[in-house]
Design an enzyme around this catalytic site. Sequence first.
Site, PDB file in Angstrom:
ATOM      1  N   GLU A   1       4.267  18.317 -25.000  1.00 18.88           N
ATOM      2  CA  GLU A   1       4.172  18.539 -23.700  1.00 18.88           C
ATOM      3  C   GLU A   1       4.391  20.042 -23.279  1.00 18.88           C
ATOM      4  O   GLU A   1       3.886  20.678 -22.418  1.00 18.88           O
ATOM      5  CB  GLU A   1       4.219  17.412 -22.663  1.00 18.88           C
ATOM      6  CG  GLU A   1       3.643  16.277 -22.740  1.00 18.88           C
ATOM      7  CD  GLU A   1       2.333  16.101 -22.177  1.00 18.88           C
ATOM      8  OE1 GLU A   1       1.708  17.086 -21.835  1.00 18.88           O
ATOM      9  OE2 GLU A   1       1.628  14.962 -22.326  1.00 18.88           O
TER      10      GLU A   1
ATOM     11  N   ARG B   1      -6.418  20.405 -11.729  1.00 19.47           N
ATOM     12  CA  ARG B   1      -5.557  19.801 -12.328  1.00 19.47           C
ATOM     13  C   ARG B   1      -5.820  19.172 -13.956  1.00 19.47           C
ATOM     14  O   ARG B   1      -5.092  18.848 -14.671  1.00 19.47           O
ATOM     15  CB  ARG B   1      -5.014  18.673 -11.445  1.00 19.47           C
ATOM     16  CG  ARG B   1      -3.884  17.816 -12.043  1.00 19.47           C
ATOM     17  CD  ARG B   1      -3.227  16.910 -11.040  1.00 19.47           C
ATOM     18  NE  ARG B   1      -2.211  15.871 -11.464  1.00 19.47           N
ATOM     19  CZ  ARG B   1      -1.377  15.114 -10.627  1.00 19.47           C
ATOM     20  NH1 ARG B   1      -1.363  15.304  -9.456  1.00 19.47           N
ATOM     21  NH2 ARG B   1      -0.607  14.351 -11.317  1.00 19.47           N
TER      22      ARG B   1
ATOM     23  N   LYS C   1       1.105  10.854 -10.603  1.00 21.39           N
ATOM     24  CA  LYS C   1      -0.007  10.041 -11.291  1.00 21.39           C
ATOM     25  C   LYS C   1       0.923   8.824 -12.234  1.00 21.39           C
ATOM     26  O   LYS C   1       1.782   8.837 -12.431  1.00 21.39           O
ATOM     27  CB  LYS C   1      -0.500  10.665 -12.525  1.00 21.39           C
ATOM     28  CG  LYS C   1      -1.748  11.760 -11.936  1.00 21.39           C
ATOM     29  CD  LYS C   1      -2.269  12.626 -13.050  1.00 21.39           C
ATOM     30  CE  LYS C   1      -3.354  11.898 -14.095  1.00 21.39           C
ATOM     31  NZ  LYS C   1      -3.960  12.740 -15.013  1.00 21.39           N
TER      32      LYS C   1
ATOM     33  N   HIS D   1      -5.322  15.774 -24.616  1.00 24.74           N
ATOM     34  CA  HIS D   1      -5.383  14.575 -24.112  1.00 24.74           C
ATOM     35  C   HIS D   1      -6.546  13.929 -24.327  1.00 24.74           C
ATOM     36  O   HIS D   1      -6.416  12.429 -24.512  1.00 24.74           O
ATOM     37  CB  HIS D   1      -4.545  14.431 -22.738  1.00 24.74           C
ATOM     38  CG  HIS D   1      -3.459  14.713 -22.559  1.00 24.74           C
ATOM     39  ND1 HIS D   1      -2.850  15.942 -22.624  1.00 24.74           N
ATOM     40  CD2 HIS D   1      -2.233  13.831 -21.931  1.00 24.74           C
ATOM     41  CE1 HIS D   1      -1.475  15.729 -22.396  1.00 24.74           C
ATOM     42  NE2 HIS D   1      -1.197  14.768 -21.833  1.00 24.74           N
TER      43      HIS D   1
ATOM     44  N   GLU E   1      -6.417  15.747  -8.943  1.00 25.08           N
ATOM     45  CA  GLU E   1      -7.245  15.869 -10.103  1.00 25.08           C
ATOM     46  C   GLU E   1      -8.792  16.128  -9.958  1.00 25.08           C
ATOM     47  O   GLU E   1      -9.532  15.507 -10.722  1.00 25.08           O
ATOM     48  CB  GLU E   1      -6.962  14.914 -11.183  1.00 25.08           C
ATOM     49  CG  GLU E   1      -7.232  15.397 -12.531  1.00 25.08           C
ATOM     50  CD  GLU E   1      -6.706  14.303 -13.514  1.00 25.08           C
ATOM     51  OE1 GLU E   1      -6.293  14.742 -14.673  1.00 25.08           O
ATOM     52  OE2 GLU E   1      -7.163  13.084 -13.521  1.00 25.08           O
TER      53      GLU E   1
ATOM     54  N   ASN F   1      -4.633  18.176 -18.942  1.00 30.55           N
ATOM     55  CA  ASN F   1      -5.098  17.333 -19.822  1.00 30.55           C
ATOM     56  C   ASN F   1      -5.245  18.077 -21.213  1.00 30.55           C
ATOM     57  O   ASN F   1      -6.028  17.455 -22.166  1.00 30.55           O
ATOM     58  CB  ASN F   1      -6.306  16.152 -19.488  1.00 30.55           C
ATOM     59  CG  ASN F   1      -5.885  15.359 -18.407  1.00 30.55           C
ATOM     60  OD1 ASN F   1      -4.963  14.436 -18.632  1.00 30.55           O
ATOM     61  ND2 ASN F   1      -6.423  15.528 -16.952  1.00 30.55           N
TER      62      ASN F   1
ATOM     63  N   LYS G   1       3.600  22.603 -14.106  1.00 27.02           N
ATOM     64  CA  LYS G   1       2.996  21.383 -13.679  1.00 27.02           C
ATOM     65  C   LYS G   1       2.842  21.241 -12.143  1.00 27.02           C
ATOM     66  O   LYS G   1       2.100  20.853 -11.354  1.00 27.02           O
ATOM     67  CB  LYS G   1       3.644  20.171 -14.356  1.00 27.02           C
ATOM     68  CG  LYS G   1       2.799  18.846 -13.565  1.00 27.02           C
ATOM     69  CD  LYS G   1       3.087  17.585 -14.482  1.00 27.02           C
ATOM     70  CE  LYS G   1       2.228  16.605 -14.353  1.00 27.02           C
ATOM     71  NZ  LYS G   1       2.199  15.421 -15.131  1.00 27.02           N
TER      72      LYS G   1
ATOM     73  N   HIS H   1       3.395   9.447 -27.621  1.00 29.98           N
ATOM     74  CA  HIS H   1       2.405  10.220 -27.045  1.00 29.98           C
ATOM     75  C   HIS H   1       2.259  11.528 -27.322  1.00 29.98           C
ATOM     76  O   HIS H   1       1.402  12.206 -27.606  1.00 29.98           O
ATOM     77  CB  HIS H   1       2.863  10.017 -25.489  1.00 29.98           C
ATOM     78  CG  HIS H   1       1.803  10.895 -24.574  1.00 29.98           C
ATOM     79  ND1 HIS H   1       0.430  10.734 -24.611  1.00 29.98           N
ATOM     80  CD2 HIS H   1       2.253  11.638 -23.944  1.00 29.98           C
ATOM     81  CE1 HIS H   1      -0.097  11.410 -23.494  1.00 29.98           C
ATOM     82  NE2 HIS H   1       1.071  12.375 -23.327  1.00 29.98           N
TER      83      HIS H   1
ATOM     84  N   HIS I   1      -5.500  10.309 -26.425  1.00 30.22           N
ATOM     85  CA  HIS I   1      -5.800   9.000 -25.812  1.00 30.22           C
ATOM     86  C   HIS I   1      -6.499   8.062 -26.797  1.00 30.22           C
ATOM     87  O   HIS I   1      -6.172   7.050 -26.897  1.00 30.22           O
ATOM     88  CB  HIS I   1      -6.208   9.086 -24.436  1.00 30.22           C
ATOM     89  CG  HIS I   1      -5.236   9.497 -23.414  1.00 30.22           C
ATOM     90  ND1 HIS I   1      -5.547   9.996 -22.185  1.00 30.22           N
ATOM     91  CD2 HIS I   1      -4.010   9.749 -23.333  1.00 30.22           C
ATOM     92  CE1 HIS I   1      -4.479  10.375 -21.257  1.00 30.22           C
ATOM     93  NE2 HIS I   1      -3.375  10.346 -22.240  1.00 30.22           N
TER      94      HIS I   1
ATOM     95  N   ARG J   1       0.853  -1.184   0.023  1.00 33.10           N
ATOM     96  CA  ARG J   1       0.065   0.037   0.064  1.00 33.10           C
ATOM     97  C   ARG J   1       0.811   1.492  -0.076  1.00 33.10           C
ATOM     98  O   ARG J   1       0.257   2.202   0.404  1.00 33.10           O
ATOM     99  CB  ARG J   1      -0.978   0.061   1.050  1.00 33.10           C
ATOM    100  CG  ARG J   1      -2.342  -1.215   1.188  1.00 33.10           C
ATOM    101  CD  ARG J   1      -3.100  -1.274   2.146  1.00 33.10           C
ATOM    102  NE  ARG J   1      -3.928  -1.964   2.126  1.00 33.10           N
ATOM    103  CZ  ARG J   1      -3.763  -3.384   2.557  1.00 33.10           C
ATOM    104  NH1 ARG J   1      -2.593  -3.960   3.356  1.00 33.10           N
ATOM    105  NH2 ARG J   1      -4.772  -4.364   2.539  1.00 33.10           N
TER     106      ARG J   1
END
Length: 356
Positions: free
Chosen positions: A182, A238, A140, A245, A234, A242, A224, A261, A249, A118
Amino acid sequence: MSDVTTIPVGSDYEVLVGHGVSARVASVLPDTVTRVLVVHGHPLAALARPVIAALEERGLEVHVAPVPDAEAAKSVEVAAGLWARMGRAGFTRSDAVVAVGGGSVTDLGGWVAAAWLRGVAVVHVPTTVLGMVDAAVGGKTGVNTAEGKNLVGAFHMPAAVLCDLDHLASLPSADLAAGLAEVVKGGFIADPRILEVIEADANGVQEPSSPALREVIERKIAVKAKVVAADLRESHLREVLNYGHTLAHAIEHHEHYRMRHGEAVAIGMVYAAEIAHRTGRIDAALLERHRYVLGLLGLPTSYSGAGFDELLDALRRDKKTRGSTLRLVVLDDVAEPVRLEGPAEELLREAYAALA
């Protein structure tokens, strides 16, 4: 290593940018660590060696785990293999993972660390522009599934991120340019100076050792870091990260992740700009500026590899979707990102047609 830029991500951790900073890996790990799993892409054994040596010099027990290159690393099967290694080696909650590689490896390594007992410490040593300015910063983590990209993962903050600019010398030029997509995103959503630097010296920002490239990398990391510190999980703000994106994606999934990407994000940003223009949010000049800046870097600004219906299901599975309502990040102006909720399907189709 004296010329190091330190960028804090709130009070959680720091991003170090400079030449040779990967040698600091042992010093940024918690004092309690005795075992470290070093995860790196198969082609990056040479870049991982100094990291391994620094950890061994501290007296740590180092386990080296090469993984497949690029998106092939981001699978449940690869992650399970790493957990098995940690289990056999007796990794405890006080041990750590170090991820050396591009965004796929830091995504994978971060998730492996997040899930083991965890949560154990992780340090990212990104070796690509994309990894430095995006994937390694923000906590992330995740892997892909047959249904889409990054659908399984967790938020797990690293102990530190070490952006060693020396690693960029061996980065293929096409990968460097793709990572700059990016960076361009950061310019459009928050820091116009990034766009100005690229427009003034597009060749310079594609030279691994240039001051221009370092400036835009540091500026994008700062963008960022500021957003992430304000919204770690997010919940709202946040989502602006994206930008581009949602379509990106969907395209990556359709292309079975064979497209870089950054190339998909470049197309996705033009798509978002088309939508913003068609809804009266931005003028034609700002739409064209997207194509111009991305074009300076040799990045794609059009796409005809799939019909819109082939991408629609993937669009609806986007992480920003709530219930059946698709949410897109668009611009009202440079550095003014907003969320567009429930756009009409006809609008989405028209904007997609314009990409061809």
